[in-house]
Design an enzyme around this catalytic site. Sequence first.
Site, PDB file in Angstrom:
ATOM      1  N   ALA A 153       0.669  -1.256  -0.013  1.00  0.00           N
ATOM      2  CA  ALA A 153       0.109  -0.079   0.058  1.00  0.00           C
ATOM      3  C   ALA A 153       0.729   1.430  -0.180  1.00  0.00           C
ATOM      4  CB  ALA A 153      -0.920   0.069   1.135  1.00  0.00           C
ATOM      5  N   ALA A 154       2.323   1.196  -0.004  1.00  0.00           N
ATOM      6  CA  ALA A 154       2.913   2.350  -0.266  1.00  0.00           C
ATOM      7  C   ALA A 154       2.563   3.197  -1.590  1.00  0.00           C
ATOM      8  CB  ALA A 154       4.351   2.096  -0.379  1.00  0.00           C
ATOM      9  N   GLY A 155       2.395   2.347  -2.690  1.00  0.00           N
ATOM     10  CA  GLY A 155       1.838   3.264  -3.721  1.00  0.00           C
ATOM     11  C   GLY A 155       0.696   3.921  -3.511  1.00  0.00           C
ATOM     12  N   ASP A 156      -0.346   3.198  -2.953  1.00  0.00           N
ATOM     13  CA  ASP A 156      -1.563   3.534  -2.633  1.00  0.00           C
ATOM     14  C   ASP A 156      -1.831   4.881  -1.894  1.00  0.00           C
ATOM     15  OD1 ASP A 156      -2.426   1.443  -3.982  1.00  0.00           O
ATOM     16  OD2 ASP A 156      -2.698   0.187  -2.192  1.00  0.00           O
TER      17      ASP A 156
HETATM   18  O1  RIB Z   1      -1.534  -2.032  -3.247  1.00  0.00           O
HETATM   19  C1  RIB Z   1      -1.665  -2.908  -2.130  1.00  0.00           C
HETATM   20  C2  RIB Z   1      -3.090  -3.760  -2.383  1.00  0.00           C
HETATM   21  O2  RIB Z   1      -2.917  -4.450  -3.597  1.00  0.00           O
HETATM   22  C3  RIB Z   1      -3.601  -4.626  -1.183  1.00  0.00           C
HETATM   23  O3  RIB Z   1      -4.097  -3.857  -0.278  1.00  0.00           O
HETATM   24  C4  RIB Z   1      -4.286  -5.750  -1.972  1.00  0.00           C
HETATM   25  O4  RIB Z   1      -5.448  -5.620  -1.578  1.00  0.00           O
HETATM   26  C5  RIB Z   1      -3.710  -5.672  -3.554  1.00  0.00           C
HETATM   27  O5  RIB Z   1      -4.985  -5.325  -4.303  1.00  0.00           O
END
Ligand code: RIB
Length: 310
Positions: free
Chosen positions: A249-252
């Site tokens: 989730a770093a990119g998110d």
């Molecule tokens: O970017 C991380 C996400 O990628 C995770 O939370 C997982 O659900 C996948 O979709």
Amino acid sequence: MTVVVFGSINLDLVVEVPHLPTRGETVIGNRFFCATGGKAANQAVAVAKLGVPVYSIGRVGSDNFGQVLLENLQLAGVDTTGVTIDSQSHSGVASIVVDQRGDNAIACAAGANNLVRETELKAFEKIIPQAKVILIELGIPLPTVMEALRRAKSSNCPIILDPAPARSSLPEELYKLVDIITPNEIEASQLVGFTVDGITTARQAASFLHQMGAKKVIITLGSQGAFCSTGEEDFWLKPIPVKVVDTVAAGDAFNGALSAAIAAGKSFKEAVIWGNVAGALAVTKPGAQPSLPTRDCFMELLEQQLEIEN
Ligand code: RIB
């Protein structure tokens, strides 16, 4: 100044392992935990945690996972009016292994995410007039992404595409519909057909993506920072030194904070600094949504980084 985030919602099943398994290998892990995840859901929570209004569009199953995912989004302050509950499919699930260096490997069962279609597009169309920024990723069917981009184009707000999960090619039309594209090294490599692993190759990849029609390109390079290009000028943001625990989730976090900053009227460069700060903080904690920075923590590091960069 609402950010509208369109895309996948998953429950993450995470095993911490000494090393990532190779083909055919079973690795005994040390710890298991569940965390709320899904790229778009993570991005929406990242925005909400920074105090910027955010609206999520996607689909979960009518199972227990779906209920947890929905409640968690709401608890974080995300408007979930645009999230459909589907009785035909299970909620999206991601099976994740994270090694001692914080690197990860992910396999997803998209479930309800694969059924995101006209119902969600209609909800999206309704919210577009209120959007200050639109953020879309690829964890839902590509035809739905394309249609969302076409419908979003009539609005004047910036459209950000996180081209993740990685794909080896995308329709040419897509590039022309987005204002900012934000691949990481792996996604950029797949899109351009050569390895992107540093500033030089990132510059070449950005030039390729501009030629395809992308207006602004941000390539996140993990421990090497981020390369950003507007087509006329480019700049590189150094990585922020932190202790890496889990890169999920770093990119998110990056995309969420980038969108929040643009919605708040910040310049392109400052918005990338916001992304860089959120991404750096996210890797210091385990899990997807549990690792997303709180506003206080974020503001403290942001101030330091703005001083360094200005
Ligand atoms: O970017 C991380 C996400 O990628 C995770 O939370 C997982 O659900 C996948 O979709």
